[in-house]
Design an enzyme around this catalytic site. Sequence first.
Site, PDB file in Angstrom:
ATOM      1  CE  LYS A 163     -34.237 -75.513 -47.729  1.00  0.00           C
ATOM      2  NZ  LYS A 163     -34.014 -76.705 -47.077  1.00  0.00           N
ATOM      3  CG  HIS A 177     -34.263 -71.162 -49.301  1.00  0.00           C
ATOM      4  ND1 HIS A 177     -35.103 -72.166 -49.354  1.00  0.00           N
ATOM      5  CD2 HIS A 177     -33.184 -71.218 -50.307  1.00  0.00           C
ATOM      6  CE1 HIS A 177     -34.509 -72.796 -50.463  1.00  0.00           C
ATOM      7  NE2 HIS A 177     -33.527 -72.417 -51.129  1.00  0.00           N
ATOM      8  CB  SER A 195     -36.608 -69.948 -51.671  1.00  0.00           C
ATOM      9  OG  SER A 195     -37.243 -69.599 -50.250  1.00  0.00           O
ATOM     10  N   GLY A 240     -40.385 -69.497 -49.328  1.00  0.00           N
ATOM     11  CA  GLY A 240     -40.486 -68.333 -48.725  1.00  0.00           C
ATOM     12  C   GLY A 240     -40.185 -67.206 -49.697  1.00  0.00           C
TER      13      GLY A 240
END
Length: 122
Positions: free
Chosen positions: A24, A50, A91, A93
């Site tokens: 990531k 992340h 991601s 989030g």
Amino acid sequence: AAAMAGEALSRVPDVQIDGNGVFKYVLVRVRGAGAPAKDVVRGHSWAEYHADLFERTAEELARHGLTCECLGGGRLSHRPEERKIHVYGYSVGFGRADHAVTTEKLKAEYPDYEITWADEGY
């Protein structure tokens, strides 16, 4: 303060990623008091989320009086034996980073690599 912030900002590496593998990454905008912002790439396989990357980066920067915000994330596939990095994904989030920006940062750091990106894939 702006001069000190600018100096601290100049010492922040544009790119810090693992030497190989798939992991990531986050694109982070770093700011110092009164200094222009700069975007940096952070990608490591130790990060399960992340947010782990972003929080570690924010903590490190805070020690130097800098603040940051996460612009988004994705994944990197780094194959040093082929001199290739592929930027993709997103991601959950933070949303998808601007992979074109990330690619430019990586090209500056790895000028002899073939660096590609795609919006699809996770």
